[in-house]
Enzyme design. Structure first.
Site, PDB file in Angstrom:
ATOM      1  N   ASP A  88      -5.485  -6.560   5.984  1.00  0.00           N
ATOM      2  CA  ASP A  88      -6.667  -5.756   5.610  1.00  0.00           C
ATOM      3  C   ASP A  88      -7.804  -6.802   5.101  1.00  0.00           C
ATOM      4  O   ASP A  88      -9.051  -6.561   5.627  1.00  0.00           O
ATOM      5  CB  ASP A  88      -6.115  -5.072   4.147  1.00  0.00           C
ATOM      6  CG  ASP A  88      -7.333  -3.998   3.778  1.00  0.00           C
ATOM      7  OD1 ASP A  88      -8.347  -3.820   4.415  1.00  0.00           O
ATOM      8  OD2 ASP A  88      -7.152  -3.407   2.827  1.00  0.00           O
TER       9      ASP A  88
ATOM     10  N   LYS B 222       3.110 -15.660   3.056  1.00  0.00           N
ATOM     11  CA  LYS B 222       3.213 -16.278   1.655  1.00  0.00           C
ATOM     12  C   LYS B 222       4.687 -16.512   1.384  1.00  0.00           C
ATOM     13  O   LYS B 222       5.000 -16.154   0.033  1.00  0.00           O
ATOM     14  CB  LYS B 222       2.362 -15.343   0.966  1.00  0.00           C
ATOM     15  CG  LYS B 222       2.074 -15.790  -0.366  1.00  0.00           C
ATOM     16  CD  LYS B 222       0.985 -16.682  -0.353  1.00  0.00           C
ATOM     17  CE  LYS B 222       0.671 -17.397  -1.693  1.00  0.00           C
ATOM     18  NZ  LYS B 222      -0.248 -18.407  -2.092  1.00  0.00           N
TER      19      LYS B 222
ATOM     20  N   ASP C 149      -3.490 -17.926   2.406  1.00  0.00           N
ATOM     21  CA  ASP C 149      -4.700 -18.465   1.581  1.00  0.00           C
ATOM     22  C   ASP C 149      -5.235 -19.510   2.534  1.00  0.00           C
ATOM     23  O   ASP C 149      -6.490 -19.613   2.917  1.00  0.00           O
ATOM     24  CB  ASP C 149      -4.284 -18.979   0.175  1.00  0.00           C
ATOM     25  CG  ASP C 149      -2.811 -19.573  -0.155  1.00  0.00           C
ATOM     26  OD1 ASP C 149      -1.939 -19.316   1.047  1.00  0.00           O
ATOM     27  OD2 ASP C 149      -2.733 -20.124  -0.902  1.00  0.00           O
TER      28      ASP C 149
ATOM     29  N   TYR D  49       0.835  -1.103   0.133  1.00  0.00           N
ATOM     30  CA  TYR D  49      -0.168   0.057  -0.088  1.00  0.00           C
ATOM     31  C   TYR D  49       0.858   1.106  -0.191  1.00  0.00           C
ATOM     32  O   TYR D  49       0.380   2.408  -0.541  1.00  0.00           O
ATOM     33  CB  TYR D  49      -0.810   0.089   1.306  1.00  0.00           C
ATOM     34  CG  TYR D  49      -2.063  -0.942   1.251  1.00  0.00           C
ATOM     35  CD1 TYR D  49      -2.103  -2.123   0.262  1.00  0.00           C
ATOM     36  CD2 TYR D  49      -3.034  -1.085   2.129  1.00  0.00           C
ATOM     37  CE1 TYR D  49      -2.928  -2.968   0.020  1.00  0.00           C
ATOM     38  CE2 TYR D  49      -3.770  -1.978   2.199  1.00  0.00           C
ATOM     39  CZ  TYR D  49      -4.025  -2.993   1.166  1.00  0.00           C
ATOM     40  OH  TYR D  49      -5.012  -4.030   0.972  1.00  0.00           O
TER      41      TYR D  49
ATOM     42  N   ASP E 265     -11.336  -8.288   7.319  1.00  0.00           N
ATOM     43  CA  ASP E 265     -12.813  -8.127   6.868  1.00  0.00           C
ATOM     44  C   ASP E 265     -13.378  -9.448   6.839  1.00  0.00           C
ATOM     45  O   ASP E 265     -14.599  -9.549   7.237  1.00  0.00           O
ATOM     46  CB  ASP E 265     -12.709  -7.614   5.536  1.00  0.00           C
ATOM     47  CG  ASP E 265     -12.997  -6.077   5.511  1.00  0.00           C
ATOM     48  OD1 ASP E 265     -12.689  -5.326   6.307  1.00  0.00           O
ATOM     49  OD2 ASP E 265     -14.045  -5.925   4.546  1.00  0.00           O
TER      50      ASP E 265
HETATM   51  P1  NAD Z   1     -17.654  -1.082   3.940  1.00  0.00           P
HETATM   52  O1  NAD Z   1     -16.791  -1.553   5.069  1.00  0.00           O
HETATM   53  O2  NAD Z   1     -18.196   0.282   4.088  1.00  0.00           O
HETATM   54  O3  NAD Z   1     -19.047  -2.013   3.999  1.00  0.00           O
HETATM   55  C1  NAD Z   1     -19.253  -3.347   3.778  1.00  0.00           C
HETATM   56  C2  NAD Z   1     -20.547  -3.882   4.140  1.00  0.00           C
HETATM   57  O4  NAD Z   1     -20.733  -3.852   5.631  1.00  0.00           O
HETATM   58  C3  NAD Z   1     -21.797  -3.078   3.764  1.00  0.00           C
HETATM   59  O5  NAD Z   1     -22.894  -3.992   3.368  1.00  0.00           O
HETATM   60  C4  NAD Z   1     -21.969  -2.064   4.901  1.00  0.00           C
HETATM   61  O6  NAD Z   1     -23.391  -1.619   5.235  1.00  0.00           O
HETATM   62  C5  NAD Z   1     -21.564  -2.997   6.249  1.00  0.00           C
HETATM   63  N1  NAD Z   1     -21.197  -2.255   7.269  1.00  0.00           N
HETATM   64  C6  NAD Z   1     -20.138  -1.767   7.548  1.00  0.00           C
HETATM   65  N2  NAD Z   1     -19.855  -1.303   8.431  1.00  0.00           N
HETATM   66  C7  NAD Z   1     -21.140  -1.178   9.274  1.00  0.00           C
HETATM   67  C8  NAD Z   1     -21.649  -0.746  10.542  1.00  0.00           C
HETATM   68  N3  NAD Z   1     -20.912  -0.120  11.334  1.00  0.00           N
HETATM   69  N4  NAD Z   1     -22.972  -1.208  10.784  1.00  0.00           N
HETATM   70  C9  NAD Z   1     -23.589  -1.812   9.981  1.00  0.00           C
HETATM   71  N5  NAD Z   1     -23.137  -2.162   8.785  1.00  0.00           N
HETATM   72  C10 NAD Z   1     -21.758  -1.962   8.314  1.00  0.00           C
HETATM   73  O7  NAD Z   1     -17.164  -1.476   2.840  1.00  0.00           O
HETATM   74  P2  NAD Z   1     -17.343  -0.749   1.375  1.00  0.00           P
HETATM   75  O8  NAD Z   1     -18.703  -0.789   1.057  1.00  0.00           O
HETATM   76  O9  NAD Z   1     -16.431  -1.824   0.338  1.00  0.00           O
HETATM   77  O10 NAD Z   1     -16.297   0.531   1.226  1.00  0.00           O
HETATM   78  C11 NAD Z   1     -17.103   1.643   1.109  1.00  0.00           C
HETATM   79  C12 NAD Z   1     -16.162   2.678   1.329  1.00  0.00           C
HETATM   80  O11 NAD Z   1     -15.293   2.641   2.584  1.00  0.00           O
HETATM   81  C13 NAD Z   1     -15.294   2.768   0.138  1.00  0.00           C
HETATM   82  O12 NAD Z   1     -15.136   4.053  -0.246  1.00  0.00           O
HETATM   83  C14 NAD Z   1     -13.855   2.259   0.684  1.00  0.00           C
HETATM   84  O13 NAD Z   1     -12.871   2.560   0.121  1.00  0.00           O
HETATM   85  C15 NAD Z   1     -14.023   2.827   2.313  1.00  0.00           C
HETATM   86  N6  NAD Z   1     -13.328   2.164   3.326  1.00  0.00           N
HETATM   87  C16 NAD Z   1     -12.453   2.869   4.231  1.00  0.00           C
HETATM   88  C17 NAD Z   1     -11.961   2.265   5.270  1.00  0.00           C
HETATM   89  C18 NAD Z   1     -11.473   3.207   6.384  1.00  0.00           C
HETATM   90  O14 NAD Z   1     -11.800   4.550   6.554  1.00  0.00           O
HETATM   91  N7  NAD Z   1     -10.533   2.667   7.286  1.00  0.00           N
HETATM   92  C19 NAD Z   1     -11.949   0.982   5.248  1.00  0.00           C
HETATM   93  C20 NAD Z   1     -12.491   0.481   4.437  1.00  0.00           C
HETATM   94  C21 NAD Z   1     -13.136   0.783   3.382  1.00  0.00           C
END
Ligand code: NAD
Length: 374
Positions: A253, A197, A229, A147, A257
């Site tokens: 990362d 890995k 993996d 990254y 998740d």
């Molecule tokens: P996301 O983590 O925002 O969401 C993934 C899923 O999880 C979605 O369905 C969402 O509704 C659910 N979710 C996440 N947090 C939740 C909460 N607190 N309560 C209920 N449901 C929740 O991932 P995405 O949709 O792939 O990414 C959205 C944006 O966030 C993108 O722009 C991405 O780049 C960014 N992002 C930022 C960070 C950070 O700030 N550290 C981390 C990951 C992704």
């Protein structure tokens, strides 16, 4: 005299402001039961900051963060379509998040994956797999690797567009995060899963060499090596075999998740990002644009990040413990936010702010001196 801390609050995008408001509510509850004051200093950060100021990590915000004792940060990021309105280098992760991590050298990212026995029904895993719960501390290197490596793009000799990104680690960066992993393992069950890995990546060969060297300083900790993996499969099939896991940036990362899925929602994933001098605290998830503005986001991840801050930055274990208890008490009483609520189990769905209200009320009730002496 009461203690006072300056906290930079970066609310972020999407659900960020909604869940940050609940974190602030909880800090207010802590102030009412402990001799401490939190001076919250809000500053713009992320995609909305770019639209408002022309920079996703504005200079003014950098100054607020520099001057604060600690930073709490909501998630940032825009929907795919909205992102395209911002030049790539100012898009929230590249323009704000990675620079924040680099600025404060927050190399050690703690991501607790915790599902206690009374909450196992939130996991999508079968009861025989989830057993009486999951308790893993995932530790991710946060300021190096793919990254952060040099990037290049252009047209090659055949006129084809190409991109080149570099995965770079030096031995000190690897040693630093491994010490964090071994120390954590020593304080828990004395077993460390080292995720790598090395069958493909030379960076993992060096990682494992350094891991052997560092292991010699922790003879009481058993090291188990697992290829990334295979780790993904093992976490789904038998998550309870893991206690502390340590890994490089991108592996962390992705696997963290996956861990959020194991316990039922990313909304249950807080985190601490620690540097040698400064720390910041954020949920592990993104800005969830799909649910933003509807008052249904789960604030556990943000409030849990506050609990980690009380623990790790302010040495307030009693208050941190109260916050964790408060969070779980809401679920124990049969409530849940919509990401977790299962009507067939009789769960009553709460909005984001109702959840925060209950957490704050528990803290005030249980943390007041009269309650403690009972
Ligand atoms: P996301 O983590 O925002 O969401 C993934 C899923 O999880 C979605 O369905 C969402 O509704 C659910 N979710 C996440 N947090 C939740 C909460 N607190 N309560 C209920 N449901 C929740 O991932 P995405 O949709 O792939 O990414 C959205 C944006 O966030 C993108 O722009 C991405 O780049 C960014 N992002 C930022 C960070 C950070 O700030 N550290 C981390 C990951 C992704």
């Amino acid at each position: 005299m009461s203690k006072s801390y300056a906290i930079a609050v970066l609310e972020g995008d999407g659900i960020g402001p909604e869940i940050s408001a609940e974190a602030a509510k909880v800090l207010g509850a802590i102030e009412s039961i402990a001799d401490v004051r939190f001076d919250l200093r809000y500053a713009p950060f992320g995609g909305q900051a770019y639209f408002d100021t022309g920079a996703s990590f504005p200079l003014e915000t950098q100054q607020v963060c520099d001057e604060a004792d600690v930073i709490i940060k909501g998630p940032i990021g825009l929907s795919h379509e909205e992102s395209k309105k911002i030049p790539p280098n100012e898009q929230p992760e590249r323009g704000a998040l990675l620079p924040l991590r680099k600025r404060y050298s927050t190399y050690a990212n703690f991501r607790p994956v915790y599902l206690p026995p009374e909450l196992v029904h939130f996991s999508p895993l079968k009861p025989e797999v989830v057993g009486d719960g999951i308790d893993i501390m995932m530790i991710r290197e946060l300021i190096s690797g793919l990254y952060f490596g040099a990037k290049e793009e252009g047209l090659d000799a055949q006129g084809l567009r190409y991109v080149k990104e570099t995965l770079e680690y030096d031995e000190q960066e690897i040693r630093d995060i491994l010490h964090v992993g071994f120390t954590e393992a020593r304080n828990r069950k004395k077993v460390l899963h080292n995720v790598h890995k090395s069958n493909v990546l030379l960076s993992s060969v060096l990682w494992n060499t350094v891991s052997d060297e560092v292991a010699a300083e922790y003879p009481d900790v058993e090291v188990k090596h697992v290829i990334v993996d295979a780790a993904a499969t093992a976490m789904v099939l038998n998550p309870r075999q893991f206690d502390v896991m340590v890994m490089e940036n991108m592996f962390g990362d992705i696997l963290t998740d996956l861990a959020g899925g194991l316990i039922g929602s990313l909304g249950l994933m807080p985190s601490a990002c620690l540097g040698h001098e400064k720390a910041y605290y954020e949920p592990s998830h993104g800005s969830a644009p799909d649910i933003a503005g509807r008052g249904i986001a789960n604030p556990y991840s943000m409030i849990g990040s506050v609990a980690l801050m009380l623990e790790k930055s302010f040495a307030m274990p009693r208050e941190a413990g109260l916050v964790w208890d408060a969070l779980r008490s809401v679920f124990r009483e049969g409530f849940a936010t919509p990401d977790l609520a299962k009507p067939e189990l009789g769960h009553k769905a709460l909005s984001t702010s109702e959840f925060g209200d209950k957490v704050a009320a528990f803290i005030v009730r249980q943390g007041s001196p009269e309650t403690e002496t009972v």
